[in-house]
Design a protein around this motif. Structure first.
Motif, mmCIF file in Angstrom:
data_model
loop_
_atom_site.group_PDB
_atom_site.id
_atom_site.type_symbol
_atom_site.label_atom_id
_atom_site.label_comp_id
_atom_site.label_asym_id
_atom_site.label_seq_id
_atom_site.Cartn_x
_atom_site.Cartn_y
_atom_site.Cartn_z
ATOM 1 N N VAL A 1 0.989 -0.707 0.139
ATOM 2 C CA VAL A 1 -0.470 -0.245 0.122
ATOM 3 C C VAL A 1 0.849 1.324 -0.249
ATOM 4 C CG1 VAL A 1 -1.809 -0.806 1.389
ATOM 5 C CG2 VAL A 1 -0.240 0.369 2.406
ATOM 6 N N GLU A 2 0.377 1.952 -0.809
ATOM 7 C CA GLU A 2 1.043 3.817 -0.370
ATOM 8 C C GLU A 2 -0.235 3.888 0.526
ATOM 9 O OE1 GLU A 2 4.083 4.218 -3.995
ATOM 10 O OE2 GLU A 2 1.776 5.049 -3.747
ATOM 11 N N VAL A 3 -0.003 4.617 1.669
ATOM 12 C CA VAL A 3 -0.679 6.565 2.596
ATOM 13 C C VAL A 3 -0.139 7.680 2.437
ATOM 14 C CG1 VAL A 3 -0.554 6.143 4.512
ATOM 15 C CG2 VAL A 3 -0.667 4.381 4.160
ATOM 16 N N ALA A 4 -1.049 8.444 1.941
ATOM 17 C CA ALA A 4 -0.882 10.068 1.577
ATOM 18 C C ALA A 4 -1.229 10.384 2.908
ATOM 19 C CB ALA A 4 -1.595 10.501 0.193
ATOM 20 N N GLU B 1 -5.351 9.248 2.322
ATOM 21 C CA GLU B 1 -5.464 8.627 0.554
ATOM 22 C C GLU B 1 -4.500 7.570 0.808
ATOM 23 O OE1 GLU B 1 -5.167 8.545 -3.970
ATOM 24 O OE2 GLU B 1 -4.384 9.597 -3.430
ATOM 25 N N VAL B 2 -5.046 6.018 0.508
ATOM 26 C CA VAL B 2 -4.768 5.028 1.037
ATOM 27 C C VAL B 2 -5.260 4.079 -0.218
ATOM 28 C CG1 VAL B 2 -4.962 2.865 2.115
ATOM 29 C CG2 VAL B 2 -5.101 4.584 3.452
ATOM 30 N N ASN B 3 -4.089 4.082 -0.730
ATOM 31 C CA ASN B 3 -4.056 2.566 -2.596
ATOM 32 C C ASN B 3 -3.167 1.939 -2.274
ATOM 33 O OD1 ASN B 3 -4.952 4.432 -4.297
ATOM 34 N ND2 ASN B 3 -3.537 6.220 -3.453
ATOM 35 N N VAL B 4 -3.406 0.757 -2.507
ATOM 36 C CA VAL B 4 -3.713 -0.593 -2.428
ATOM 37 C C VAL B 4 -2.488 -0.806 -3.905
ATOM 38 C CG1 VAL B 4 -3.609 -3.384 -2.710
ATOM 39 C CG2 VAL B 4 -4.896 -2.318 -1.417
ATOM 40 N N VAL B 5 -1.673 -0.826 -4.148
ATOM 41 C CA VAL B 5 -0.746 -1.028 -5.524
ATOM 42 C C VAL B 5 0.030 -1.825 -5.395
ATOM 43 C CG1 VAL B 5 0.076 2.061 -4.776
ATOM 44 C CG2 VAL B 5 1.544 -0.408 -4.151
ATOM 45 N N GLU B 6 -0.157 -2.576 -5.153
ATOM 46 C CA GLU B 6 0.305 -4.252 -5.558
ATOM 47 C C GLU B 6 -0.342 -5.170 -4.852
ATOM 48 O OE1 GLU B 6 4.225 -7.014 -5.625
ATOM 49 O OE2 GLU B 6 4.817 -4.522 -6.811
ATOM 50 N N ASN B 7 -1.183 -6.456 -5.408
ATOM 51 C CA ASN B 7 -1.898 -7.624 -4.365
ATOM 52 C C ASN B 7 -2.049 -8.683 -5.688
ATOM 53 O OD1 ASN B 7 -5.180 -7.608 -5.088
ATOM 54 N ND2 ASN B 7 -4.203 -5.534 -5.799
ATOM 55 N N ASN B 8 -2.181 -9.526 -4.606
ATOM 56 C CA ASN B 8 -2.685 -11.023 -5.709
ATOM 57 C C ASN B 8 -4.000 -11.739 -5.265
ATOM 58 O OD1 ASN B 8 -0.215 -11.278 -7.249
ATOM 59 N ND2 ASN B 8 0.990 -11.694 -5.925
ATOM 60 N N GLU B 9 -4.792 -10.160 -4.034
ATOM 61 C CA GLU B 9 -5.766 -11.123 -3.213
ATOM 62 C C GLU B 9 -7.155 -11.876 -4.633
ATOM 63 O OE1 GLU B 9 -5.384 -11.313 -0.297
ATOM 64 O OE2 GLU B 9 -3.435 -11.264 -0.594
ATOM 65 N N THR B 10 -7.890 -12.659 -4.434
ATOM 66 C CA THR B 10 -8.432 -13.858 -4.800
ATOM 67 C C THR B 10 -9.521 -12.387 -5.703
ATOM 68 O OG1 THR B 10 -8.030 -14.922 -4.416
ATOM 69 C CG2 THR B 10 -10.297 -14.767 -4.942
ATOM 70 N N VAL B 11 -10.148 -12.605 -7.106
ATOM 71 C CA VAL B 11 -10.971 -11.474 -7.464
ATOM 72 C C VAL B 11 -12.485 -11.923 -7.586
ATOM 73 C CG1 VAL B 11 -12.069 -10.988 -10.119
ATOM 74 C CG2 VAL B 11 -9.696 -11.583 -9.868
ATOM 75 N N GLY B 12 -13.277 -10.446 -6.936
ATOM 76 C CA GLY B 12 -14.468 -10.975 -6.145
ATOM 77 C C GLY B 12 -14.788 -11.092 -4.785
ATOM 78 N N SER C 1 -10.253 -8.829 -3.415
ATOM 79 C CA SER C 1 -10.113 -7.425 -4.525
ATOM 80 C C SER C 1 -11.096 -7.132 -4.178
ATOM 81 C CB SER C 1 -10.365 -7.786 -6.430
ATOM 82 O OG SER C 1 -12.324 -8.127 -6.274
ATOM 83 N N ILE C 2 -12.450 -6.669 -3.160
ATOM 84 C CA ILE C 2 -13.907 -6.093 -2.231
ATOM 85 C C ILE C 2 -13.091 -5.453 -1.141
ATOM 86 C CG2 ILE C 2 -15.786 -6.346 -1.638
ATOM 87 C CD1 ILE C 2 -16.716 -8.978 -2.884
ATOM 88 N N ALA C 3 -11.337 -5.993 -0.069
ATOM 89 C CA ALA C 3 -11.574 -4.986 0.560
ATOM 90 C C ALA C 3 -10.495 -4.197 0.267
ATOM 91 C CB ALA C 3 -10.467 -7.073 1.406
ATOM 92 N N VAL C 4 -9.524 -5.129 -0.822
ATOM 93 C CA VAL C 4 -8.893 -3.807 -1.563
ATOM 94 C C VAL C 4 -9.210 -2.267 -2.451
ATOM 95 C CG1 VAL C 4 -7.498 -3.842 -4.288
ATOM 96 C CG2 VAL C 4 -6.763 -5.535 -2.544
ATOM 97 N N GLU C 5 -10.911 -2.689 -2.949
ATOM 98 C CA GLU C 5 -12.228 -1.709 -3.167
ATOM 99 C C GLU C 5 -12.270 -1.277 -2.255
ATOM 100 O OE1 GLU C 5 -14.705 -3.770 -5.669
ATOM 101 O OE2 GLU C 5 -13.230 -3.713 -7.367
ATOM 102 N N GLN C 6 -12.892 -1.403 -0.963
ATOM 103 C CA GLN C 6 -13.785 -0.733 -0.164
ATOM 104 C C GLN C 6 -12.984 -0.447 0.678
ATOM 105 O OE1 GLN C 6 -17.262 -3.232 0.920
ATOM 106 N NE2 GLN C 6 -17.946 -3.029 -1.283
ATOM 107 N N LEU C 7 -11.869 -0.957 1.438
ATOM 108 C CA LEU C 7 -11.237 -0.485 2.637
ATOM 109 C C LEU C 7 -10.478 0.619 2.711
ATOM 110 C CD1 LEU C 7 -11.587 -1.860 5.421
ATOM 111 C CD2 LEU C 7 -8.890 -3.339 5.198
ATOM 112 N N PRO C 8 -9.433 0.819 2.074
ATOM 113 C CA PRO C 8 -8.988 1.855 1.343
ATOM 114 C C PRO C 8 -9.762 3.714 2.005
ATOM 115 C CG PRO C 8 -8.012 0.786 0.115
ATOM 116 C CD PRO C 8 -9.295 -0.165 0.566
ATOM 117 N N VAL D 1 -9.436 5.939 5.311
ATOM 118 C CA VAL D 1 -9.751 7.252 5.253
ATOM 119 C C VAL D 1 -10.828 8.129 5.756
ATOM 120 C CG1 VAL D 1 -9.611 9.089 4.007
ATOM 121 C CG2 VAL D 1 -8.351 7.208 2.701
ATOM 122 N N GLU D 2 -11.838 7.516 5.470
ATOM 123 C CA GLU D 2 -12.825 7.973 6.841
ATOM 124 C C GLU D 2 -12.373 7.814 8.329
ATOM 125 O OE1 GLU D 2 -17.572 7.680 7.237
ATOM 126 O OE2 GLU D 2 -16.645 6.716 5.324
ATOM 127 N N ALA D 3 -12.267 7.421 9.140
ATOM 128 C CA ALA D 3 -12.374 6.464 10.388
ATOM 129 C C ALA D 3 -10.773 7.669 10.892
ATOM 130 C CB ALA D 3 -12.337 5.286 10.502
#
Length: 152
Positions: free
Chosen positions: A83-86, A94-105, A108-115, A119-121
């Motif tokens: 991850v990169e955290v700005a 900002e939080v970005n997952v810049v590299e992962n091999n997590e299972t699509v579907g 990948s849902i955590a990669v999309e939603q958790l960052p 940031v919000e919390a």
């Protein structure tokens, strides 16, 4: 025969009464606890001394140095999540997952939603994504590592 049915019926009724009593006890039905107000719902006059509502607490804007920080974790389904955290104005911008091999579907849902939730919390102390607990743990750990680098 009729006597056996009656004794079973009264035993069943007694058992049901015991179960209901346990349910009421566990769930607190009939208790006065619902009348207790949390600090968030109390008026300023009824709050305990020294208690502040979240709206009146000063924000700690000096927790982190501004910049972009990296972190990684092998806690996911597959190792190597990065991850990169700005940080801007001392806060997680900002939080970005810049590299992962997590299972699509799934992961990948955590990669999309958790960052966004982090940031919000302004914290990794957020709920994991249902069904993607390992991916969520990896993201949280990687963000925590990045934030360790950002501490003043």
């Amino acid at each position: 025969m009729n006597r056996i049915i009656k004794s079973r019926g009264s035993a069943l009724a007694s058992f049901a009464g015991v179960i209901l009593s346990v349910v009421f006890l566990v769930t607190g039905c009939g208790s006065q606890a619902a009348d207790i107000q949390s600090p968030e719902t109390q008026s300023p006059e009824t709050q305990s001394p020294g208690t502040q509502s979240p709206d009146t607490q000063p924000a700690d804007t000096s927790a982190y140095k501004d910049g972009t920080y990296q972190g990684s974790s092998d806690k996911g389904v597959h190792p190597g999540l990065k991850v990169e955290v700005a940080v801007k104005d001392g806060k997680i911008a900002e939080v970005n997952v810049v590299e992962n091999n997590e299972t699509v579907g799934v992961g990948s849902i955590a990669v999309e939603q958790l960052p966004g939730k982090i940031v919000e919390a302004q914290s990794t102390d957020v709920d994991s994504i249902s069904g993607a607990s390992l991916s969520s743990a990896a993201i949280k750990e990687a963000v925590d590592i990045a934030l360790e680098h950002a501490k003043k």
